[in-house]
Design an enzyme around this catalytic site. Structure first.
Site, short mmCIF file in Angstrom:
data_model
loop_
_atom_site.label_atom_id
_atom_site.label_comp_id
_atom_site.label_asym_id
_atom_site.label_seq_id
_atom_site.Cartn_x
_atom_site.Cartn_y
_atom_site.Cartn_z
N SER A 76 0.85 -1.20 0.00
CA SER A 76 0.00 0.00 0.00
C SER A 76 0.88 1.24 0.00
CB SER A 76 -0.90 0.08 1.25
OG SER A 76 -1.68 1.27 1.21
N GLY A 103 -7.38 -14.40 -0.34
CA GLY A 103 -7.69 -15.57 -1.17
C GLY A 103 -6.49 -16.49 -1.26
N ALA A 115 -1.28 -5.64 7.44
CA ALA A 115 -0.65 -4.42 7.94
C ALA A 115 -1.73 -3.34 7.97
CB ALA A 115 0.51 -4.01 7.04
N TYR A 146 -6.92 6.42 2.50
CA TYR A 146 -6.04 5.49 3.21
C TYR A 146 -6.74 4.90 4.42
CZ TYR A 146 -1.75 3.76 5.46
OH TYR A 146 -0.79 2.97 6.04
#
Ligand code: UDP
Length: 313
Positions: A76, A103, A115, A146
């Protein structure tokens, strides 16, 4: 021998995690699309047995052949400048990327660790923040991309735990610093350190009375590895409870950098949290963990890294 997939493994935190896991004898599959991470962060690991670096955007699809014991989902954009420039990518990696990483963990029977972030607490109205505080987030403000991506990721992780029996954990990471941060990522420590080293004015937002609690990356990685090896689901705060104002932080960075830069003041960003401090009672009890590196000692190492890497952007 454990085999661990780290998404965002070439980023700041991901690269420190990969390094630690290789040192502990894990096989590591490092996935990154290099949008904010860089192969240079893991270049020193590429020759190691058991380390694999794969260019992959986890929002497209994640395919990892062979057995996997742990999936650590660290992909990210994570600094305010990055996620303000990459709002859609940030929302996609927190939602679709987390879906794909979950998945993968489900398919492999692996333990999954998300995280997450202290940003789920938003501009907190409870201080310090314990895990049972639900937060105070503005979903439609610029930081919402975010904060809400991570909150969605937490909800999805819990849904996979409850509905698919995936072994999951959520770590809420507080402000972290250390080598391999990007000087221009817009966060306070990289900004202050590079300004101090160049003798430029140090840019404090507002009057600098807002607070943060900052942990050194080595302490953070120790907490995350202990959480991975435990059976705790979290969410669990990992951070350093030592809290200081941003003005104090600017002065400390200037001192450690042996700089005589002046301090200047600029407008506070929208929705900038006023206070932040982790309550780490849970991590202390469940993981027998607490940070051991004090802020000044950590800053010596972070600032040395910026001094030695003036060309990194
Ligand atoms: N900040 C600052 N000057 C800068 C960059 C950041 O005063 O050049 C402030 C920012 O407004 C915030 C604090 O430092 O109050 C920490 O910001 P950072 O981006 O490091 O982390 P976050 O806001 O995500 O906790």
């Amino acid at each position: 021998m454990a085999r661990t997939v780290v998404t965002g493994g070439a980023g700041f935190l991901g690269s420190h995690l990969c390094e630690r896991l290789i040192r502990d004898g894990h096989d590591v599959v490092c996935l990154d699309n290099f949008v904010t991470g860089t192969p240079a962060n893991v270049a020193h690991l590429v020759a190691e047995d058991g380390f694999q670096l794969i260019r992959c955007d986890v929002t497209d699809y994640v395919h990892v052949p062979g057995p996997v014991d742990n999936v650590l989902h660290f992909a990210s954009p994570a600094s305010p400048i990055d996620y303000l420039h990459l709002p859609i990518q940030t929302l996609k990696v927190g939602s679709i990327g987390t879906l794909h990483a979950l998945g993968l963990a489900k398919d492999k029977g692996a333990r999954f660790l998300l995280a997450s972030t202290s940003e789920v607490y938003g501009d907190p109205q409870v201080h310090p923040q314990a895990e049972d505080y639900w937060g105070h987030v503005n979903p439609v403000g610029p930081r919402g991309v975010y904060d809400e991506a991570k909150r969605f990721g937490e909800a999805l992780t819990m849904a996979y735990r409850r509905s698919h029996n995936v072994d999951t954990a959520i770590v809420r990471i507080f402000n972290t610093h250390g080598p391999r941060m990007r000087p221009n990522d817009g966060r306070a420590i990289p900004a202050f350190a590079t300004q101090a080293l160049r003798g430029e004015p140090i840019t404090v937002a507002g009057d600098g009375s807002q607070t943060r609690s900052i942990i050194f990356v080595k302490d953070l990685v120790e907490g995350i590895v202990r959480l991975m090896r435990s059976d705790q689901p979290g969410p669990m705060n990992i951070g350093n409870p030592y809290e200081l104002s941003i003005l104090e932080l600017a002065e400390l960075v200037r001192e450690v950098a042996k700089s005589d830069s002046p301090i200047t003041f600029m407008p506070r960003p929208t929705d900038d949290p006023t206070v932040r401090q982790p309550d780490i009672t849970l991590a202390r009890a469940a993981l027998d963990w607490e940070p051991v590196v004090d802020l000044r000692a950590g800053l010596e190492s972070t600032i040395a890294w910026f001094r030695d890497h003036p060309d990194v952007r």
